[in-house]
Design a protein around this motif. Structure first.
Motif, mmCIF file in Angstrom:
data_model
loop_
_atom_site.group_PDB
_atom_site.id
_atom_site.type_symbol
_atom_site.label_atom_id
_atom_site.label_comp_id
_atom_site.label_asym_id
_atom_site.label_seq_id
_atom_site.Cartn_x
_atom_site.Cartn_y
_atom_site.Cartn_z
ATOM 1 N N UNK A 185 0.667 -1.138 -0.152
ATOM 2 C CA UNK A 185 -0.065 -0.202 0.020
ATOM 3 C C UNK A 185 0.900 1.252 0.062
ATOM 4 N N UNK A 186 0.384 2.270 -0.806
ATOM 5 C CA UNK A 186 1.157 3.632 -0.745
ATOM 6 C C UNK A 186 0.251 4.463 0.234
ATOM 7 N N UNK A 187 0.496 4.944 1.104
ATOM 8 C CA UNK A 187 -0.058 6.025 2.050
ATOM 9 C C UNK A 187 -0.319 7.380 1.304
ATOM 10 N N UNK A 188 0.513 7.913 0.544
ATOM 11 C CA UNK A 188 0.330 9.239 0.127
ATOM 12 C C UNK A 188 0.448 9.365 -1.231
ATOM 13 N N UNK A 189 0.730 8.241 -1.943
ATOM 14 C CA UNK A 189 1.044 8.328 -3.474
ATOM 15 C C UNK A 189 -0.200 7.790 -4.203
ATOM 16 N N UNK A 190 -0.618 8.196 -5.231
ATOM 17 C CA UNK A 190 -1.556 7.586 -6.055
ATOM 18 C C UNK A 190 -0.833 7.176 -7.434
ATOM 19 N N UNK A 191 -1.246 5.886 -7.720
ATOM 20 C CA UNK A 191 -0.694 5.321 -8.643
ATOM 21 C C UNK A 191 -1.456 4.779 -9.987
ATOM 22 N N UNK A 192 -1.152 4.585 -10.973
ATOM 23 C CA UNK A 192 -1.495 4.425 -12.133
ATOM 24 C C UNK A 192 -0.927 3.376 -12.896
ATOM 25 N N UNK A 193 -1.566 2.169 -13.547
ATOM 26 C CA UNK A 193 -0.951 1.477 -14.251
ATOM 27 C C UNK A 193 -1.357 1.220 -15.762
ATOM 28 N N UNK A 194 -0.584 1.151 -16.641
ATOM 29 C CA UNK A 194 -0.933 0.669 -18.063
ATOM 30 C C UNK A 194 -0.108 -0.408 -18.499
ATOM 31 N N UNK A 195 -0.811 -1.515 -19.050
ATOM 32 C CA UNK A 195 -0.090 -2.716 -19.498
ATOM 33 C C UNK A 195 0.486 -2.307 -20.780
ATOM 34 N N UNK A 196 1.775 -2.531 -20.907
ATOM 35 C CA UNK A 196 2.303 -2.124 -22.329
ATOM 36 C C UNK A 196 2.451 -3.421 -23.316
ATOM 37 N N UNK A 197 2.780 -4.449 -22.469
ATOM 38 C CA UNK A 197 2.864 -5.900 -23.340
ATOM 39 C C UNK A 197 2.615 -6.978 -22.411
ATOM 40 N N UNK A 198 2.075 -7.919 -23.068
ATOM 41 C CA UNK A 198 1.994 -9.112 -22.171
ATOM 42 C C UNK A 198 0.585 -9.437 -21.312
#
Length: 356
Positions: A77-90
């Motif tokens: 978990x990240x307490x302060x950071x917002x994360x975004x994921x984008x799948x590029x391959x696989x």
């Protein structure tokens, strides 16, 4: 209309900076070619930092994670950071809160602070992008891994991350690992087609989102300001070859370009770049820039922070039900924004082409 001669001294100074093809170590425009950056071997994956806090004025960080089957980042978990994921391959298996998803190329996930999540790579060649707000997530890769000269993961590497390395990461980065065993089950293929109207965890299938069209270009919101409390927006742009958009700059937000398909020409201050899949261009506030799509199908993802430029896209574009750019372009209604340039944080250096 704002001209280049009317810019303040601060803008003039930063626009003297010629973008370099390396991480600058300070806030500046720059570009990174596919595969380049600061690389760390973390368990079974290679984390390539293409934007660090020191390169972006501590606004965001961007890592490309590359690995083979079973490479993973365990539940955390990240307490302060917002994360975004984008799948590029696989193929990627994602645990997100109470959800369990199977992600393919083009699928997107938004992970607000405080959301438990874990990733596991399911194919022999998997690659995904991790965008995080602030400056506190990137250091976890250095803490968990070791500096790495290669570009792909080594063969037969143990994907396990030792407990002492996790503790080291928790002491230096915005991360807390969760040792609870993950529930068994079959991940569900990502099918969601809409983004929520508030800041909650979600996944989005490739091609889905809020779609708008301007001229011959299709803009798809993967995430808007409501999804990040105004910290950033994520926009997919695709289209055919066309002219370069008018050169401009922004006073209050940073724009970032990551090419996924085709080819582009980009102007950043005095540098003109040919941009291909995997290339990244960072355009801080008050950097003159413009782009041109060159290939029959070009696609790039843009992360803009903070997210105030959302209103530009919504003013310029029309809602669109299609999933590919229009074969018969709609009128390019730049006249809609000309009376709102200051409100939209847009400073034109060149006049737009006449409306067709």
């Amino acid at each position: 209309m704002q001209s280049a001669h009317a810019q303040d001294n601060g803008a003039t100074d930063i626009q003297k900076v010629v973008p370099q093809g390396k991480l600058p170590g300070q806030l500046a425009p720059y570009f990174i070619r596919n595969g380049e950056g600061e690389r760390w071997l973390v368990g079974g994956l290679v984390a390539t930092m293409i934007a660090r806090g020191e390169d972006t004025g501590e606004m965001f960080e961007l890592a490309i994670l590359t690995g083979g089957r079973d490479a993973n980042l365990p539940l955390h978990t990240h307490a302060r950071s917002h994360e975004a994921l984008l799948v590029l391959d696989g193929e990627v298996e994602l645990r997100l809160g109470n959800g369990h998803y199977l992600m393919h190329r083009g699928d997107y996930a938004s992970i607000p602070p405080g959301t438990p999540h874990a990733i596991k790579m399911r194919s022999h060649r998997t690659q995904l992008m991790s965008w995080t707000t602030g400056k506190e997530v990137g250091p976890l890769y250095k803490a968990l891994g070791q500096a790495y000269a290669g570009y792909v993961q080594p063969e037969k590497v143990d994907p396990t991350i030792a407990a002492d390395l996790k503790k080291k990461a928790e002491a230096t980065a915005d991360v807390r690992f969760d040792a609870r065993p993950l529930a068994k089950g079959t991940p569900q293929r990502v099918q969601n087609a809409t983004i929520p109207d508030k800041n909650v965890p979600y996944v989005l299938a490739a091609g889905e989102g809020q779609r708008m069209v301007a001229g011959d270009q299709l803009f798809t919101f993967l995430g808007d300001q409501k999804n990040s409390d105004g910290k950033f927006i994520a926009v997919m742009t695709e289209g055919p070859p066309g002219p370069m958009i008018p050169a401009h700059y922004h006073e209050k937000h940073t724009e970032n370009f990551f090419c996924l398909d085709g080819s582009m020409t980009m102007r950043a201050n005095s540098e003109t770049l040919k941009v291909y899949p995997g290339d990244f261009v960072h355009v801080p506030a008050r950097t003159i820039h413009a782009y041109q799509l060159n290939s029959p199908y070009t696609r790039f993802v843009g992360f803009l922070t903070p997210g105030l430029f959302e209103s530009f896209f919504r003013t310029l574009g029309d809602k669109y039900d299609g999933y590919v750019y229009p074969q018969k372009p709609l009128p390019f209604r730049f006249d809609r924004v000309l009376s709102k340039l200051n409100e939209l944080d847009l400073k034109l250096v060149e006049s737009p082409a006449p409306k067709k």
